[in-house]
Each structure stands twice: as C-alpha cells, then as structure tokens.
Design an enzyme around this catalytic site. Structure first.
Site, PDB file in Angstrom:
ATOM      1  CD  GLU A  65      -7.092  -3.177   8.223  1.00 17.97           C
ATOM      2  OE1 GLU A  65      -7.348  -1.965   8.201  1.00 17.97           O
ATOM      3  OE2 GLU A  65      -6.164  -3.700   7.567  1.00 17.97           O
TER       4      GLU A  65
ATOM      5  CD  GLU B 129      -4.344  -1.099   1.418  1.00 18.54           C
ATOM      6  OE1 GLU B 129      -4.036  -0.430   0.408  1.00 18.54           O
ATOM      7  OE2 GLU B 129      -3.531  -1.376   2.320  1.00 18.54           O
TER       8      GLU B 129
ATOM      9  CD  GLU C  63      -4.389   1.034  -3.817  1.00 18.24           C
ATOM     10  OE1 GLU C  63      -4.964   0.847  -4.902  1.00 18.24           O
ATOM     11  OE2 GLU C  63      -3.623   0.197  -3.299  1.00 18.24           O
TER      12      GLU C  63
ATOM     13  CG  ASP D 234       5.336 -15.625  -9.801  1.00 20.41           C
ATOM     14  OD1 ASP D 234       5.993 -16.427 -10.493  1.00 20.41           O
ATOM     15  OD2 ASP D 234       5.626 -14.417  -9.705  1.00 20.41           O
TER      16      ASP D 234
END
Length: 250
Positions: free
Chosen positions: A138, A147, A151, A173
């Site tokens: 994609e 998306e 949403e 992180d």
C-alpha cells in the site's frame, strides 16, 4: 541479547478547514481510548529481563485507571479494554500465554503489583493526527486516506490533497523507533460549517478512538504541553502552508 532497533511506521493525513466564525485554521485530531504504554504492555512489547526502571517507566506512562486494571491481573479485562469485541483469538491466546508466563506463574502477580505500586504520576490519553500502519504493497498516500476515513468517517470526495506538503517526524522509545509520515488536505466547503459536531457524528467508529474534534493552533499548543507527543512541529508548518495556499488561491 537482541539489541536490534525496531522501526514502526505510521502514515497520517492532516486535514484542515477555515473556521469562518473566528477566521482560524483548524485541524481534526483524534484521542486514543488507551495509552501507548498500556497497549505496549498488553501486547507484551517489553523484556521481562529488562531493568525494573524501564518497566516502572511504562507504568508511569499509563493512566491511573489503566494501572488499576493491570493490578486486577485479569487479562481478559485488559484485552477487552483495547480490542472490545474485535475477534483476534489467535493473537489473544499468544499474548495471554506470555502474560501468564511472565507474571502469573512465577509468583501469582506479586512482582507485577509491586512494580505498579512504584509508579508515580499519571499518563494521558494522546490526542493525535489520524494515522495508521500501511498494509502490504500500500502506498503512503493510500494508507493515509484509508486510515483517515476509518478514524473520522470522512470520505475522499470531501477534501483536496495538497501534494506539495509531506512531513515526517521520528522519536525513539527504548529499542523502537517510531516514524510518522504526514500528508496534508483541505476540507471542501460542504463540510466547513463550524458547528459540524464530529464528536457526535463519528465518535466510537473504531475501538481505539474515544474522541474526535476540530482544534486550532492555540489548542494544539495546549494539548502538546500536556502529553508526550508534541504535535506543534508538524501542525505548525501545515497551518502555515494552508495560509499561503489560501492567500494565493484567492
């Protein structure tokens, strides 16, 4: 020990409108229903052998209610908090077995509860630009459009893509690098009414979203100060681009 850095990429669409009542540019933001730290814990994206400080930091970044939920040791309730009724039985079984091995079998959850009790403060539920992970084969833009509709419920015919704008941001992180790529769109006039109540119209479209609303730059700055994800470095340039676009358009 495996120290390879993992890369997680998400693609989003910054969709703007001009609020004709106050003459301010606004963008659509969505608020997650759970914290990233809670999701990472439930999906076992941590090392049980890591130093305790890393695990305590994870619990620090959860909301108080999420920490209380983990302390119940009831994995079904934790899983439901994220997935609700979504049928992901194979994934559930895999993650439950890991949770059971890590925390229940050794001492019936005593170490886990002790670590949670050392957590201070409270995490927040993130406000962010609608985005998600690309499917196999994609394109970035196709992912952003898909998306955004999932949403917000707003389909492609209601906005115009501004192809000259494309920005990315990354942060680390632990062992994971998170990369976010953003495109920019301008809402068509048929949906520009300031009173359009997105919170009522599109709330709870998907399990991970709790709220959705239009936010101006002042609100974006306020939100960014209260959460770990700073939206201003991305939305600020997007708003400036929109200002120039509208100036030359008219």
């Amino acid at each position: 020990m495996d120290t390879a850095m993992q890369l997680k990429t998400s693609i989003g669409l910054i969709t703007c409108r001009m609020n004709t009542q106050n003459n301010q540019i606004e963008t659509i933001l969505v608020q997650k229903r759970y914290s990233l730290a809670f999701s990472e814990f439930i999906h076992c994206h941590y090392s049980i052998n890591a130093n305790q400080g890393h695990l305590i930091k994870m619990f620090n970044n959860m909301t108080i209610n999420e920490r209380l939920l983990v302390k119940t040791l009831d994995f079904d309730r934790m899983w439901y908090h994220i997935w609700i009724e979504t049928p992901v039985y194979e994934l559930y079984h895999k993650k439950y077995q890991k949770f059971r091995k890590n925390w229940l079998l050794p001492d019936n959850g005593k170490k886990l509860i002790s670590l949670i009790n050392q957590a201070k403060g409270s995490g927040t539920l993130l406000w962010e630009i609608p985005k998600g992970k690309p499917k196999e084969d994609e394109s970035d833009l196709t992912c952003a459009i898909r998306e955004f509709e999932e949403e917000t419920g707003i389909t492609r015919e209601y906005y115009q893509i501004l192809p000259e704008f494309k920005k990315s941001m990354s942060y680390f992180d632990g062992k994971t690098e998170y990369k976010h790529i953003y495109f920019l769109a301008m809402l068509c006039k048929s949906l520009e009414e300031p009173n359009m109540n997105l919170s009522l119209q599109y709330e709870n479209r998907i399990a991970e979203i709790s709220k959705i609303s239009w936010q101006n730059m002042e609100a974006v700055r306020f939100i960014s100060k209260r959460q770990s994800l700073n939206l201003e470095p991305i939305i600020g340039p997007a708003f400036n681009f929109i200002k120039n676009y509208l100036r030359y358009k008219h």
